[in-house]
Motif scaffolding. Structure first.
Motif, short mmCIF file in Angstrom:
data_model
loop_
_atom_site.label_atom_id
_atom_site.label_comp_id
_atom_site.label_asym_id
_atom_site.label_seq_id
_atom_site.Cartn_x
_atom_site.Cartn_y
_atom_site.Cartn_z
N SER A 6 0.85 -1.19 0.00
CA SER A 6 0.00 0.00 0.00
C SER A 6 0.89 1.25 0.00
CB SER A 6 -0.96 -0.04 1.19
OG SER A 6 -1.86 1.04 1.15
N THR A 7 0.58 2.22 0.84
CA THR A 7 1.33 3.47 0.85
C THR A 7 2.62 3.41 1.67
OG1 THR A 7 -0.24 4.20 2.56
CG2 THR A 7 -0.60 5.01 0.33
N GLY A 8 3.02 2.22 2.08
CA GLY A 8 4.36 2.02 2.61
C GLY A 8 4.51 1.88 4.11
N GLN A 9 3.43 2.06 4.87
CA GLN A 9 3.58 1.98 6.32
C GLN A 9 4.08 0.61 6.76
OE1 GLN A 9 1.21 3.62 4.73
NE2 GLN A 9 0.40 5.34 5.91
N GLU A 10 3.63 -0.45 6.09
CA GLU A 10 4.08 -1.78 6.49
C GLU A 10 5.57 -2.01 6.23
OE1 GLU A 10 1.73 -5.66 6.08
OE2 GLU A 10 3.10 -5.78 4.38
N PRO A 11 6.08 -1.81 5.00
CA PRO A 11 7.52 -2.06 4.80
C PRO A 11 8.42 -1.14 5.59
CG PRO A 11 6.53 -1.08 2.84
CD PRO A 11 5.41 -1.50 3.72
N TRP A 12 7.99 0.12 5.81
CA TRP A 12 8.81 1.00 6.64
C TRP A 12 8.79 0.55 8.10
CZ3 TRP A 12 12.45 3.52 4.45
CH2 TRP A 12 12.29 4.11 3.20
N SER A 13 7.67 -0.01 8.56
CA SER A 13 7.62 -0.58 9.91
C SER A 13 8.54 -1.79 10.01
CB SER A 13 6.19 -0.98 10.27
OG SER A 13 5.32 0.13 10.32
N ILE A 14 8.53 -2.62 8.97
CA ILE A 14 9.45 -3.77 8.93
C ILE A 14 10.89 -3.27 9.00
CG2 ILE A 14 10.31 -5.67 7.49
CD1 ILE A 14 7.46 -5.91 6.32
N ALA A 15 11.19 -2.23 8.21
CA ALA A 15 12.55 -1.70 8.18
C ALA A 15 12.97 -1.17 9.55
CB ALA A 15 12.66 -0.60 7.13
N MET A 16 12.07 -0.48 10.25
CA MET A 16 12.41 0.01 11.58
C MET A 16 12.64 -1.13 12.56
SD MET A 16 10.08 3.47 12.14
CE MET A 16 8.58 2.93 11.33
N SER A 17 11.83 -2.19 12.45
CA SER A 17 12.04 -3.35 13.31
C SER A 17 13.38 -4.02 13.02
CB SER A 17 10.90 -4.35 13.13
OG SER A 17 9.69 -3.83 13.63
N VAL A 18 13.70 -4.13 11.75
CA VAL A 18 14.99 -4.73 11.36
C VAL A 18 16.14 -3.91 11.92
CG1 VAL A 18 16.53 -5.14 9.40
CG2 VAL A 18 14.14 -5.86 9.26
N MET A 19 16.09 -2.59 11.75
CA MET A 19 17.19 -1.74 12.20
C MET A 19 17.29 -1.69 13.72
SD MET A 19 18.83 -0.49 9.54
CE MET A 19 19.58 1.08 9.97
N THR A 20 16.16 -1.82 14.40
CA THR A 20 16.17 -1.84 15.87
C THR A 20 16.88 -3.09 16.38
OG1 THR A 20 14.12 -0.57 16.00
CG2 THR A 20 14.72 -1.87 17.93
N ALA A 21 16.58 -4.22 15.76
CA ALA A 21 17.18 -5.48 16.20
C ALA A 21 18.59 -5.69 15.63
CB ALA A 21 16.28 -6.65 15.78
N PHE A 22 18.88 -5.04 14.52
CA PHE A 22 20.12 -5.30 13.76
C PHE A 22 20.61 -3.96 13.19
CE2 PHE A 22 21.78 -7.86 9.84
CZ PHE A 22 23.08 -7.78 10.32
N PRO A 23 21.21 -3.10 14.02
CA PRO A 23 21.54 -1.73 13.61
C PRO A 23 22.44 -1.64 12.38
CG PRO A 23 21.68 -1.95 15.99
CD PRO A 23 21.50 -3.34 15.45
N ASP A 24 23.29 -2.64 12.14
CA ASP A 24 24.17 -2.57 10.97
C ASP A 24 23.63 -3.38 9.79
OD1 ASP A 24 24.63 -4.89 12.48
OD2 ASP A 24 26.66 -5.14 11.69
N ALA A 25 22.30 -3.53 9.74
CA ALA A 25 21.68 -4.34 8.69
C ALA A 25 22.06 -3.89 7.29
CB ALA A 25 20.16 -4.30 8.85
N THR A 26 22.15 -2.59 7.08
CA THR A 26 22.42 -2.10 5.72
C THR A 26 23.86 -2.33 5.28
OG1 THR A 26 22.84 0.13 6.60
CG2 THR A 26 20.61 -0.36 5.83
N SER A 27 24.70 -2.80 6.20
CA SER A 27 26.09 -3.14 5.83
C SER A 27 26.18 -4.57 5.30
CB SER A 27 27.01 -2.97 7.04
OG SER A 27 27.00 -1.64 7.51
N HIS A 28 25.07 -5.26 5.28
CA HIS A 28 25.04 -6.66 4.85
C HIS A 28 24.02 -6.84 3.74
CE1 HIS A 28 27.51 -7.80 8.36
NE2 HIS A 28 26.79 -6.88 9.01
N ASP A 29 23.96 -8.05 3.21
CA ASP A 29 23.05 -8.34 2.09
C ASP A 29 21.65 -8.66 2.62
OD1 ASP A 29 21.96 -8.89 -0.34
OD2 ASP A 29 23.10 -10.72 -0.74
N LEU A 30 21.02 -7.65 3.19
CA LEU A 30 19.68 -7.80 3.74
C LEU A 30 18.80 -6.71 3.14
CD1 LEU A 30 18.83 -8.45 7.48
CD2 LEU A 30 17.30 -7.24 5.95
N ARG A 31 17.71 -7.11 2.52
CA ARG A 31 16.83 -6.15 1.86
C ARG A 31 15.36 -6.54 2.08
NH1 ARG A 31 20.92 -4.12 2.09
NH2 ARG A 31 22.21 -3.13 0.47
#
Length: 280
Positions: free
Chosen positions: A122-147
Motif C-alpha cells: 500500500s502506501t508504505g507503512q508496512e515495509p517501513w515498519s518492517i525496516a524500523m524493526s529490522v534496524m532496531t534489532a540489527f543496527p548494521d543491517a544495511t552493511s550486509h546483504d539484507l533487503r
C-alpha cells in the motif's frame, strides 16, 4: 437500472457491474460480490469523469482495448482499498524483532543473503515498519546483504511509499524513539525517513495473481488484509505460492481476519493466530 445511481450521472447497469466483476477477477483475482455494486459505481465513476466517458459501457469498452491498458491499471487501482498504518498488528513486529531477526542477523553476518517481503505494501507503512524493526534489532543491517521487497498492484501507492514521506498524523503510531531515530522533519509538518534505513526497502509494482519475476526465497513474508478480496480458489493458490517462496523455518504473517485454510498442504505450521512457520 441501478436505483442507487445518482440522477444525472453516468449510466450504470447490472451488465456493467458484471463486466467490472469479470475484469477484476481476471486481472487481479478480486472478488466483487453484489453488495459492492454501489461501491464500484462510486469508485469507477471518478475514472469516467476524468476521461469524459458518458457511460460505464463506453468506459469498459475502452479499457479492454490495447489503447486502454494503462487505464485498465487505474481501474484496478480504483477497485482496491489502501487502508494501513504504522505497526498495525503490533505483535507481528514484536515477533519479527525478537524471534526472526536474531537468527537472520546471525545468518547474514556470515555473508549470506537475507530477504523479507511486504507483499501488499500500500502506501508504505508496512515495509517501513518492517525496516524500523529490522534496524532496531540489527543496527548494521544495511552493511550486509539484507533487503526488504515491497510490492503492490497499485503503481500510484508504490510511488508514494517509495518517497517515505508522511504527515505528522500518519506517524502517530510510530514509537517516539523509532521516529526520532529514523525520520526527520521535511517541511509542512511532514516527516521523512532518512539515513541508512532508506537503503533497506525496494519498491516495485506487482500483481500477486500474475507472474512473479522474483528470484530467491524469503525469511519472512507479510501478506496481510489482501486475500479478503479473493475467492476461495484464488486464496488457496496465493497461499501455496507464498509458501513456496518461504525459506524452511521462514514465517508468513497474515491479517487479523485471515487464516491459511490450506496450511497443512502448504507445509505451514500455525504458531499464533496470524503467524505461520514453514516446516523444515
Amino acid at each position: 437500472m441501478n436505483d442507487l445511481m445518482p440522477v444525472g450521472e453516468a449510466d450504470y447497469t447490472d451488465a456493467d457491474f458484471q463486466r467490472v466483476q469479470q475484469i477484476a477477477r481476471e486481472q487481479a483475482g478480486i472478488h466483487l460480490p453484489i453488495t459492492k455494486k454501489a461501491l464500484v459505481y462510486s469508485r469507477v465513476s471518478r475514472r469516467l469523469r476524468e476521461l469524459n466517458h458518458a457511460s460505464f459501457h463506453a468506459y469498459l469498452d475502452f479499457v479492454t482495448t490495447p489503447a486502454g491498458q494503462s487505464e485498465m491499471q487505474k481501474l484496478i487501482c480504483a477497485l482496491t482499498t489502501n487502508v494501513t498504518s504504522f505497526f498495525r498488528e503490533k505483535n507481528h513486529f514484536e515477533h519479527l524483532e525478537t524471534v526472526v531477526m536474531p537468527q537472520l542477523a546471525a545468518k547474514v553476518r556470515t555473508g549470506k543473503r537475507g530477504r523479507l517481503w511486504s507483499a501488499a505494501c500500500s502506501t508504505g507503512q508496512e515495509p517501513w515498519s518492517i525496516a524500523m524493526s529490522v534496524m532496531t534489532a540489527f543496527p548494521d543491517a544495511t552493511s550486509h546483504d539484507l533487503r526488504i521487497l515491497a510490492t503492490d498492484i497499485n503503481t500510484d501507492v508504490v510511488a508514494q511509499a517509495a518517497e517515505g514521506v508522511y504527515s505528522a498524523e500518519e506517524t502517530e503510531g510510530i514509537p517516539s524513539g523509532k521516529k526520532s531515530q529514523f525520520m526527520e522533519p521535511s517541511g509542512d509538518g511532514d516527516y521523512r525517513f532518512n539515513g541508512p534505513i532508506r537503503r533497506l526497502p525496494a519498491f516495485r509494482a506487482l500483481n500477486l495473481n500474475a507472474s512473479w519475476p522474483i528470484r530467491g526465497s524469503f525469511t519472512a513474508i507479510f501478506c496481510r488484509n489482501v486475500v479478503i478480496y479473493f475467492d476461495d480458489d484464488t486464496r488457496e493458490r496465493l497461499w501455496q505460492r507464498l509458501a513456496e517462496k518461504l525459506e524452511p523455518d521462514g514465517f508468513l504473517y497474515v491479517g487479523h481476519s485471515e487464516r491459511v485454510s490450506c496450511a497443512n498442504q502448504c507445509g505451514l505450521i500455525q504458531v499464533a493466530p496470524t503467524i505461520y512457520r514453514k516446516g523444515l
